[in-house]
Write a protein that holds these residues in place. Sequence first.
Motif, PDB file in Angstrom:
ATOM      1  N   ASP A  73      -7.685 -10.656  -6.939  1.00 15.91           N
ATOM      2  CA  ASP A  73      -6.908 -11.514  -7.325  1.00 15.91           C
ATOM      3  C   ASP A  73      -6.265 -11.146  -8.978  1.00 15.91           C
ATOM      4  O   ASP A  73      -7.402 -11.317  -9.647  1.00 15.91           O
ATOM      5  N   SER A  74      -5.366 -11.417  -9.615  1.00 13.84           N
ATOM      6  CA  SER A  74      -5.122 -10.909 -10.855  1.00 13.84           C
ATOM      7  C   SER A  74      -5.042 -12.791 -11.426  1.00 13.84           C
ATOM      8  O   SER A  74      -4.454 -13.382 -10.596  1.00 13.84           O
ATOM      9  N   TYR A  90     -18.435 -20.047   0.350  1.00 15.52           N
ATOM     10  CA  TYR A  90     -18.038 -19.768   1.817  1.00 15.52           C
ATOM     11  C   TYR A  90     -18.532 -18.185   1.868  1.00 15.52           C
ATOM     12  O   TYR A  90     -18.354 -17.125   2.794  1.00 15.52           O
ATOM     13  N   GLY A  91     -19.504 -16.808   1.297  1.00 14.54           N
ATOM     14  CA  GLY A  91     -20.094 -16.252   1.378  1.00 14.54           C
ATOM     15  C   GLY A  91     -19.011 -14.878   1.421  1.00 14.54           C
ATOM     16  O   GLY A  91     -19.159 -14.050   2.152  1.00 14.54           O
ATOM     17  N   LEU A  92     -17.880 -15.277  -0.176  1.00 15.08           N
ATOM     18  CA  LEU A  92     -17.292 -13.909  -0.319  1.00 15.08           C
ATOM     19  C   LEU A  92     -17.437 -12.920  -1.270  1.00 15.08           C
ATOM     20  O   LEU A  92     -18.404 -14.400  -2.353  1.00 15.08           O
ATOM     21  N   ARG A  93     -17.407 -12.050  -1.856  1.00 15.00           N
ATOM     22  CA  ARG A  93     -16.730 -11.441  -2.979  1.00 15.00           C
ATOM     23  C   ARG A  93     -15.438 -11.559  -3.417  1.00 15.00           C
ATOM     24  O   ARG A  93     -14.701 -12.051  -3.185  1.00 15.00           O
ATOM     25  N   CYS A  94     -15.991 -11.765  -5.165  1.00 10.79           N
ATOM     26  CA  CYS A  94     -14.512 -11.598  -5.560  1.00 10.79           C
ATOM     27  C   CYS A  94     -14.353 -10.859  -6.591  1.00 10.79           C
ATOM     28  O   CYS A  94     -15.115 -10.603  -7.721  1.00 10.79           O
ATOM     29  N   HIS A  95     -13.002 -10.813  -7.490  1.00  6.51           N
ATOM     30  CA  HIS A  95     -13.663  -9.153  -7.990  1.00  6.51           C
ATOM     31  C   HIS A  95     -11.563 -10.247  -8.821  1.00  6.51           C
ATOM     32  O   HIS A  95     -10.459 -10.019  -8.356  1.00  6.51           O
ATOM     33  N   ILE A  96     -12.365 -10.189 -10.042  1.00  5.58           N
ATOM     34  CA  ILE A  96     -11.020 -10.683 -10.929  1.00  5.58           C
ATOM     35  C   ILE A  96     -10.113  -9.694 -12.005  1.00  5.58           C
ATOM     36  O   ILE A  96     -11.093  -9.315 -12.931  1.00  5.58           O
ATOM     37  N   VAL A  97      -8.844  -9.617 -11.706  1.00  4.75           N
ATOM     38  CA  VAL A  97      -8.361  -8.960 -12.578  1.00  4.75           C
ATOM     39  C   VAL A  97      -7.264  -9.694 -13.921  1.00  4.75           C
ATOM     40  O   VAL A  97      -7.026 -10.330 -13.395  1.00  4.75           O
ATOM     41  N   ALA A  98      -8.324  -9.374 -15.001  1.00  4.28           N
ATOM     42  CA  ALA A  98      -7.881 -11.085 -16.360  1.00  4.28           C
ATOM     43  C   ALA A  98      -7.528 -10.286 -16.999  1.00  4.28           C
ATOM     44  O   ALA A  98      -6.994  -9.551 -17.774  1.00  4.28           O
ATOM     45  N   SER A  99      -5.969 -11.768 -17.516  1.00  5.21           N
ATOM     46  CA  SER A  99      -5.781 -12.558 -18.824  1.00  5.21           C
ATOM     47  C   SER A  99      -6.445 -11.332 -20.013  1.00  5.21           C
ATOM     48  O   SER A  99      -7.367 -11.854 -19.644  1.00  5.21           O
ATOM     49  N   GLN A 130       1.230  -9.782 -17.817  1.00  7.47           N
ATOM     50  CA  GLN A 130       1.242  -9.616 -16.066  1.00  7.47           C
ATOM     51  C   GLN A 130       1.759  -8.025 -15.398  1.00  7.47           C
ATOM     52  O   GLN A 130       0.730  -8.092 -14.632  1.00  7.47           O
ATOM     53  N   GLU A 131       2.343  -7.234 -16.227  1.00  2.00           N
ATOM     54  CA  GLU A 131       2.609  -5.776 -14.741  1.00  2.00           C
ATOM     55  C   GLU A 131       1.511  -5.419 -15.208  1.00  2.00           C
ATOM     56  O   GLU A 131       1.497  -4.615 -14.054  1.00  2.00           O
ATOM     57  N   LEU A 132       0.485  -4.721 -15.981  1.00  2.55           N
ATOM     58  CA  LEU A 132      -0.502  -4.209 -16.188  1.00  2.55           C
ATOM     59  C   LEU A 132      -1.449  -5.080 -15.316  1.00  2.55           C
ATOM     60  O   LEU A 132      -1.641  -4.365 -14.667  1.00  2.55           O
ATOM     61  N   ARG A 133      -1.411  -5.999 -14.822  1.00  2.00           N
ATOM     62  CA  ARG A 133      -2.779  -6.472 -14.474  1.00  2.00           C
ATOM     63  C   ARG A 133      -2.505  -6.000 -12.577  1.00  2.00           C
ATOM     64  O   ARG A 133      -2.915  -5.942 -11.347  1.00  2.00           O
ATOM     65  N   VAL A 134      -0.680  -6.773 -12.254  1.00  2.00           N
ATOM     66  CA  VAL A 134      -0.436  -6.431 -10.863  1.00  2.00           C
ATOM     67  C   VAL A 134      -0.549  -4.592 -10.904  1.00  2.00           C
ATOM     68  O   VAL A 134      -1.348  -3.748 -10.107  1.00  2.00           O
ATOM     69  N   ARG A 135      -0.338  -3.867 -11.459  1.00  2.00           N
ATOM     70  CA  ARG A 135      -0.848  -2.659 -11.593  1.00  2.00           C
ATOM     71  C   ARG A 135      -1.427  -1.529 -11.280  1.00  2.00           C
ATOM     72  O   ARG A 135      -2.315  -1.544 -10.374  1.00  2.00           O
ATOM     73  N   HIS A 136      -3.026  -2.965 -12.162  1.00  2.00           N
ATOM     74  CA  HIS A 136      -4.471  -2.338 -12.039  1.00  2.00           C
ATOM     75  C   HIS A 136      -4.740  -2.869 -10.085  1.00  2.00           C
ATOM     76  O   HIS A 136      -5.250  -2.376  -9.198  1.00  2.00           O
ATOM     77  N   VAL A 137      -4.811  -3.894  -9.566  1.00  2.00           N
ATOM     78  CA  VAL A 137      -5.103  -4.881  -8.458  1.00  2.00           C
ATOM     79  C   VAL A 137      -4.389  -3.777  -7.498  1.00  2.00           C
ATOM     80  O   VAL A 137      -4.949  -3.478  -6.738  1.00  2.00           O
ATOM     81  N   ARG A 138      -3.054  -2.955  -7.406  1.00  2.00           N
ATOM     82  CA  ARG A 138      -1.971  -2.486  -6.754  1.00  2.00           C
ATOM     83  C   ARG A 138      -3.481  -1.325  -6.276  1.00  2.00           C
ATOM     84  O   ARG A 138      -3.831   0.179  -5.695  1.00  2.00           O
ATOM     85  N   ARG A 139      -3.942  -0.599  -8.296  1.00  2.00           N
ATOM     86  CA  ARG A 139      -4.510   0.774  -7.545  1.00  2.00           C
ATOM     87  C   ARG A 139      -6.366   0.323  -6.935  1.00  2.00           C
ATOM     88  O   ARG A 139      -6.748   1.426  -6.734  1.00  2.00           O
ATOM     89  N   LEU A 140      -6.740  -1.224  -7.133  1.00  2.00           N
ATOM     90  CA  LEU A 140      -8.110  -0.929  -7.082  1.00  2.00           C
ATOM     91  C   LEU A 140      -7.958  -1.303  -5.290  1.00  2.00           C
ATOM     92  O   LEU A 140      -8.425  -0.897  -4.112  1.00  2.00           O
ATOM     93  N   LEU A 141      -6.642  -2.024  -4.967  1.00  2.00           N
ATOM     94  CA  LEU A 141      -6.665  -1.430  -3.266  1.00  2.00           C
ATOM     95  C   LEU A 141      -5.689  -0.265  -2.422  1.00  2.00           C
ATOM     96  O   LEU A 141      -6.822  -0.172  -1.758  1.00  2.00           O
ATOM     97  N   ALA A 142      -6.035   0.766  -3.296  1.00  2.00           N
ATOM     98  CA  ALA A 142      -5.337   1.634  -2.572  1.00  2.00           C
ATOM     99  C   ALA A 142      -6.969   2.569  -2.844  1.00  2.00           C
ATOM    100  O   ALA A 142      -7.238   3.162  -1.978  1.00  2.00           O
ATOM    101  N   GLU A 143      -8.075   2.561  -3.285  1.00  2.00           N
ATOM    102  CA  GLU A 143      -9.211   2.797  -3.590  1.00  2.00           C
ATOM    103  C   GLU A 143     -10.374   2.194  -3.004  1.00  2.00           C
ATOM    104  O   GLU A 143     -10.874   2.851  -2.413  1.00  2.00           O
ATOM    105  N   ARG A 144     -10.345   0.787  -2.724  1.00  2.00           N
ATOM    106  CA  ARG A 144     -10.984   0.048  -1.646  1.00  2.00           C
ATOM    107  C   ARG A 144      -9.338  -1.095  -0.280  1.00  2.00           C
ATOM    108  O   ARG A 144      -9.381  -2.477  -0.909  1.00  2.00           O
TER     109      ARG A 144
END
Length: 382
Positions: A73-74, A90-99, A130-144
């Motif tokens: 998440d952003s 809970y044994g999950l991995r976390c990836h942050i798109v940081a402001s 905010q817009e840059l962070r959301v775009r970056h998340v969408r790129r990550l989802l496309a790759e992963r």
Amino acid sequence: MRAGADARPRTATTPAATVHDHITDAVKTPDLIRLTDDVVLARFETMKVYAALGAVRSLLRRGRVVPGQTLVDSSSGIYALALAMACHRYGLRCHIVASTTVDATMRAQLEILGATVDAMPPSQSLRLDQELRVRHVRRLLAERPDFHWMRQYHDGVHHEGYREFAELLAGALPDGPLTVVGAVGTGASTGGLARALRESGRSVRLVGIQPFGSVTFGSERFEDPEAIIAGIGSSIPFGNVRHELYDTVHWLDFRHAMAGAVGLLREHAVFAGLSTGAAHLTASWEAARDPGRLHLVLGADTGHRYAERVFARHAEAMDPAGLRPRIIASPDELRPPWSVMAWAGRAAPEAARTAEGSWTSEGDAPSPSPSPSSVPSVELLP
């Protein structure tokens, strides 16, 4: 000790301390502090632990995510740490798109907790950040595609954790009408708490706080050059803000939030963030107009992130006792530095409406992030 404080010694009837199984249980429990006869502060270390922990538990139970999966998440900071702690539990991995507001201290905590962090380049524009962070998340989802996008701004699952907070308040506060005062932000804390309290039968007024420059309640045409409280507003529409839940909205500039934060420390020895300062100032004005009604101030975090840019400048802070808002009847009359309006359950302004998917009463909006198919639900301990 301030005048009138209770100096009685501890006795055998003092409740025993609780030993927690994980830090999230300790962090999510607020300090409840009576500021006046009519105002109580719920001061958190990190309030968004309720949102992140409640969301993660719900997603695991429903089988939408599984242990070992990466949640992304952003975030401008507070939610990032809350999500990282929930993933740690809970044994999950976390990836942050940081402001750009995520500082070195916060980033170090995230990395030690096992989160990976993508920092966005510096920006003078909240909207662009905010817009840059959301775009970056969408790129990550496309790759992963195996990543799950938490969508703290849009997925109503983040409201669910605040039911537990409502239950805590039911046991701590006297029965009767209550006014909840807090920064709107993503809408999850104020909206989730108000819904849960109202469903329990309590009469609740909800007072939301916004900065100037936020699209959420129509102040985007203004600028506040000193504003560093981006987390209480937004330059993009948030699906988790349910505008019809709010009875009153206050818009405050940085200087007024600073006055509230410094005043809270000076008067009550409470070190809290700018959104808490804005809520404190607002609740003081609201309580003076409605004596006898209990007002609950939501204090989202401590003041450490604002030490240099706010508290070190305490000599510049205005006296809260002399501050009053401009009372307006419509958003067209909105003016800095402080305005208040009876929102009365109005719908979202046109610019604040989102096409991200409708919020449902079950708290589970449509998500673009793929969910694992045919996976078992997960039983979770409290």
